[in-house]
Enzyme design. Structure first.
Site, PDB file in Angstrom:
ATOM      1  N   GLU A 294       0.815  -1.223   0.000  1.00  0.00           N
ATOM      2  CA  GLU A 294       0.000   0.000   0.000  1.00  0.00           C
ATOM      3  C   GLU A 294       0.845   1.269   0.000  1.00  0.00           C
ATOM      4  O   GLU A 294       0.803   2.042   0.950  1.00  0.00           O
ATOM      5  CB  GLU A 294      -0.854   0.032   1.270  1.00  0.00           C
ATOM      6  CG  GLU A 294      -1.912  -0.999   1.337  1.00  0.00           C
ATOM      7  CD  GLU A 294      -2.559  -1.053   2.700  1.00  0.00           C
ATOM      8  OE1 GLU A 294      -3.676  -1.547   2.789  1.00  0.00           O
ATOM      9  OE2 GLU A 294      -1.947  -0.596   3.687  1.00  0.00           O
ATOM     10  N   PRO A 295       1.617   1.491  -1.033  1.00  0.00           N
ATOM     11  CA  PRO A 295       2.423   2.716  -1.047  1.00  0.00           C
ATOM     12  C   PRO A 295       1.568   3.952  -1.326  1.00  0.00           C
ATOM     13  O   PRO A 295       0.686   3.918  -2.182  1.00  0.00           O
ATOM     14  CB  PRO A 295       3.418   2.470  -2.190  1.00  0.00           C
ATOM     15  CG  PRO A 295       2.804   1.414  -3.039  1.00  0.00           C
ATOM     16  CD  PRO A 295       1.777   0.681  -2.249  1.00  0.00           C
ATOM     17  N   ARG A 334       3.050  20.121   7.091  1.00  0.00           N
ATOM     18  CA  ARG A 334       3.977  19.116   7.609  1.00  0.00           C
ATOM     19  C   ARG A 334       5.126  19.688   8.426  1.00  0.00           C
ATOM     20  O   ARG A 334       5.647  19.023   9.312  1.00  0.00           O
ATOM     21  CB  ARG A 334       4.500  18.219   6.474  1.00  0.00           C
ATOM     22  CG  ARG A 334       3.386  17.392   5.834  1.00  0.00           C
ATOM     23  CD  ARG A 334       3.881  16.349   4.858  1.00  0.00           C
ATOM     24  NE  ARG A 334       4.573  15.259   5.501  1.00  0.00           N
ATOM     25  CZ  ARG A 334       5.863  15.109   5.541  1.00  0.00           C
ATOM     26  NH1 ARG A 334       6.659  15.964   4.932  1.00  0.00           N
ATOM     27  NH2 ARG A 334       6.404  14.082   6.170  1.00  0.00           N
ATOM     28  N   CYS A 365      -1.739  33.399  10.994  1.00  0.00           N
ATOM     29  CA  CYS A 365      -1.473  34.211  12.177  1.00  0.00           C
ATOM     30  C   CYS A 365      -0.919  33.394  13.321  1.00  0.00           C
ATOM     31  O   CYS A 365      -1.560  33.251  14.365  1.00  0.00           O
ATOM     32  CB  CYS A 365      -2.753  34.922  12.597  1.00  0.00           C
ATOM     33  SG  CYS A 365      -3.111  36.252  11.474  1.00  0.00           S
ATOM     34  N   TYR A 394       0.476  14.054   1.343  1.00  0.00           N
ATOM     35  CA  TYR A 394       0.104  14.604   2.648  1.00  0.00           C
ATOM     36  C   TYR A 394       0.210  16.126   2.719  1.00  0.00           C
ATOM     37  O   TYR A 394       0.522  16.678   3.772  1.00  0.00           O
ATOM     38  CB  TYR A 394       0.914  13.933   3.773  1.00  0.00           C
ATOM     39  CG  TYR A 394       0.821  12.428   3.743  1.00  0.00           C
ATOM     40  CD1 TYR A 394      -0.363  11.785   4.050  1.00  0.00           C
ATOM     41  CD2 TYR A 394       1.914  11.642   3.365  1.00  0.00           C
ATOM     42  CE1 TYR A 394      -0.474  10.403   4.001  1.00  0.00           C
ATOM     43  CE2 TYR A 394       1.821  10.253   3.310  1.00  0.00           C
ATOM     44  CZ  TYR A 394       0.618   9.640   3.623  1.00  0.00           C
ATOM     45  OH  TYR A 394       0.519   8.272   3.569  1.00  0.00           O
TER      46      TYR A 394
HETATM   47  N1  LLP Z   1      -1.210   1.741   4.697  1.00  0.00           N
HETATM   48  C1  LLP Z   1      -1.572   2.145   5.919  1.00  0.00           C
HETATM   49  C2  LLP Z   1      -2.404   1.276   6.743  1.00  0.00           C
HETATM   50  C3  LLP Z   1      -1.174   3.400   6.402  1.00  0.00           C
HETATM   51  O1  LLP Z   1      -1.533   3.767   7.617  1.00  0.00           O
HETATM   52  C4  LLP Z   1      -0.391   4.234   5.574  1.00  0.00           C
HETATM   53  C5  LLP Z   1       0.019   5.570   6.032  1.00  0.00           C
HETATM   54  C6  LLP Z   1      -0.041   3.779   4.296  1.00  0.00           C
HETATM   55  C7  LLP Z   1      -0.464   2.529   3.895  1.00  0.00           C
HETATM   56  C8  LLP Z   1       0.768   4.609   3.333  1.00  0.00           C
HETATM   57  O2  LLP Z   1       2.030   4.888   3.799  1.00  0.00           O
HETATM   58  P1  LLP Z   1       3.080   5.673   2.869  1.00  0.00           P
HETATM   59  O3  LLP Z   1       3.473   4.750   1.742  1.00  0.00           O
HETATM   60  O4  LLP Z   1       2.405   6.886   2.390  1.00  0.00           O
HETATM   61  O5  LLP Z   1       4.216   5.976   3.780  1.00  0.00           O
HETATM   62  N2  LLP Z   1       0.711  12.437   7.462  1.00  0.00           N
HETATM   63  C9  LLP Z   1       1.996  11.771   7.603  1.00  0.00           C
HETATM   64  C10 LLP Z   1       1.961  10.374   7.070  1.00  0.00           C
HETATM   65  C11 LLP Z   1       0.943   9.493   7.733  1.00  0.00           C
HETATM   66  C12 LLP Z   1       0.948   8.117   7.168  1.00  0.00           C
HETATM   67  C13 LLP Z   1      -0.215   7.342   7.664  1.00  0.00           C
HETATM   68  N3  LLP Z   1      -0.343   6.038   7.154  1.00  0.00           N
HETATM   69  C14 LLP Z   1       3.063  12.596   6.893  1.00  0.00           C
HETATM   70  O6  LLP Z   1       2.729  13.645   6.342  1.00  0.00           O
HETATM   71  O7  LLP Z   1       4.231  12.237   6.909  1.00  0.00           O
END
Ligand code: LLP
Length: 441
Positions: A294-295, A334, A365, A394
């Site tokens: 799940e990227p 972020r 602000c 994000y």
């Molecule tokens: N699968 C699940 C169950 C997840 O919780 C996540 C991310 C992903 C896949 C995807 O992960 P990725 O490949 O994008 O790393 N808002 C934070 C990131 C939170 C990620 C939450 N879960 C940021 O801006 O760094």
């Protein structure tokens, strides 16, 4: 500059993305502006799905983790590429359905799915739901029974791995709110519980160890722990795991401190994962499960940049220089949340040598409204177009209307052609849901 083929400096000395000059994009669409490079998104989706095809006989599916960037167009691209998606809310599911995304290729997550989200998912006949609580299992079983269906599910388990990443995005530590721990036996208990449910069909397990992870070893370790669990559970409960979802989390380039992986190098992550899976299943004598990954970030993160116009420039002698832009934490949260680091450049003078260390300030602000701290830039002037790189994941998805600022539009660029994929908001949009009760009039 990052390593993406479609992000470069053109002969006019301007930053170019997907064949489009960023200064032209800023002129045509205004700033702040989220810009997405379609080719890079597709390349990343393909490299993962092709690797599963080549190294695992196609017995798996890439699920784009759409929390990274959710809008109808990105679901349309995923649909065309033949991959699946993961959604984490009724809103993401609704958006995907509006884009005509095939329900059977959708996987739904969430540590506290709401009743109406579960009802919606079942009514739309989505492929898989990842169960993460007893109460949810009960509710899901009951709702499936009412509909006369048996829903495919996975159980979210926690393999107990501390990946080296920001604490807020680590998810498989012992105190995580996500999943059921293998180590303390709750994963096994929950498996037994789910196997009794008449309207749920447990296909296997899901884990996600965190985000922005570069060490292959973390993923390898996670596979090892999962396969050992699959073996234990087969011995204790006779349950044969058909599917294994290894989550997302592959890191991307933000600054010189990060590895700069080519699209092809992302293949290595998946290969390491697949090789370990084959080896471990061989060792334990288990059938190879169907795999999901799940990227999210690695598919859209480096595909996106944000364009701004420089406004106020303020120097506090001997202390700091702020370059303020027309965005802020409302569209780029972020830094405020995680103190994330970014690379920025002046898109209209992209060949100019950086000469000063500045902080990019937003227009909200509060003092914490910084887009990036300690960035090396040429001397910025009011009116310059500033580009912040690797903002595709994000950013838009975490944007808000804080200070009643408008969430910027997003455009998709391919071969020099740009189209809106998210329209600009208007002030009317901001007050659309506001009401003044009679007594206040
Ligand atoms: N699968 C699940 C169950 C997840 O919780 C996540 C991310 C992903 C896949 C995807 O992960 P990725 O490949 O994008 O790393 N808002 C934070 C990131 C939170 C990620 C939450 N879960 C940021 O801006 O760094």
């Amino acid at each position: 500059m990052n390593s993406r083929d479609t992000l470069k400096i053109n002969s006019a000395g301007h930053l170019e993305i997907g064949g489009a000059d960023c200064t032209d994009l800023a002129k045509e669409f205004g700033t702040p502006l989220y810009v997405y490079d379609e080719t890079h998104i597709r390349n990343m989706m393909r490299v993962y799905q092709d690797t599963i095809k080549e190294a695992y006989d196609g017995r798996g599916l890439v699920l784009y983790a759409s929390k990274a960037f959710s809008c109808e167009a990105v679901y349309a691209i995923a649909k065309q590429e033949g991959i699946g998606i993961d959604v984490v809310s009724g809103g993401e599911l609704y958006t995907a359905m509006q884009a005509g995304f095939p329900a059977e290729k959708i996987c739904m997550h969430g540590n506290n799915k709401l009743k109406h989200e579960i009802e919606f998912a079942l009514d739309r006949k989505i492929g898989t739901i990842v169960v993460d609580a007893y109460s949810e299992a009960d509710m899901l079983d009951e709702e499936a029974r009412k509909r006369g269906i048996v829903q495919d599910i996975l159980l979210r388990i926690n393999p107990g791995i501390e990946a080296h990443t920001h604490a807020y995005v680590q998810t498989a530590t012992p105190d995580s709110k996500f999943g059921f721990s293998i180590a303390d036996g709750t994963a096994e208990k929950m498996t037994a519980y789910l196997l009794q449910k008449k309207n749920l069909r447990l296909k296997g397990f899901h884990c996600h160890i965190g985000s922005q992870i570069f060490e292959k070893q973390s993923f390898v370790l996670a596979v090892e722990k999962n396969v050992k669990f699959m073996s234990d559970i087969k011995n204790s409960l006779g349950f044969v795991t058909e599917s294994l979802n290894m989550g997302g989390g592959f890191g991307i380039w933000y600054t010189q401190e990060d590895a700069k992986l080519t699209v092809k190098e992302y293949k290595e992550y998946l290969l390491a994962l697949i090789q370990t899976l084959k080896k471990e299943c061989g060792t334990y004598g288990l059938q190879l499960p169907f795999i999901y990954i799940e990227p999210g970030r690695s598919i859209v993160g480096e595909a996106g940049i944000t364009l701004y116009t420089v406004g106020a420039v303020k120097e506090i002698p001997g202390i700091k220089k702020y370059v303020a832009i027309d965005g802020g934490m409302f569209e780029s949260p972020r830094y405020a949340l995680y103190h994330s680091k970014y690379t920025a450049l002046l898109a209209n003078r992209a060949n100019d040598t950086p000469t000063e260390m500045i902080s990019i300030a937003g227009k909200c602000c509060e003092s914490g409204d910084i887009i990036a701290a300690n960035v090396n830039l040429p001397k910025a002037q009011t009116g310059d177009i500033l580009a912040v790189l690797s903002t595709g994941a994000y950013h838009y998805s975490m944007a808000s209307n804080y200070n009643r600022n408008l969430i910027p539009p997003a455009i998709l660029v391919k071969d020099g052609k740009a189209d809106y994929i998210v329209k600009p908001q208007s002030y009317e949009d901001l007050v659309r849901n506001d009401l003044i009760p009679e007594r206040l009039k």
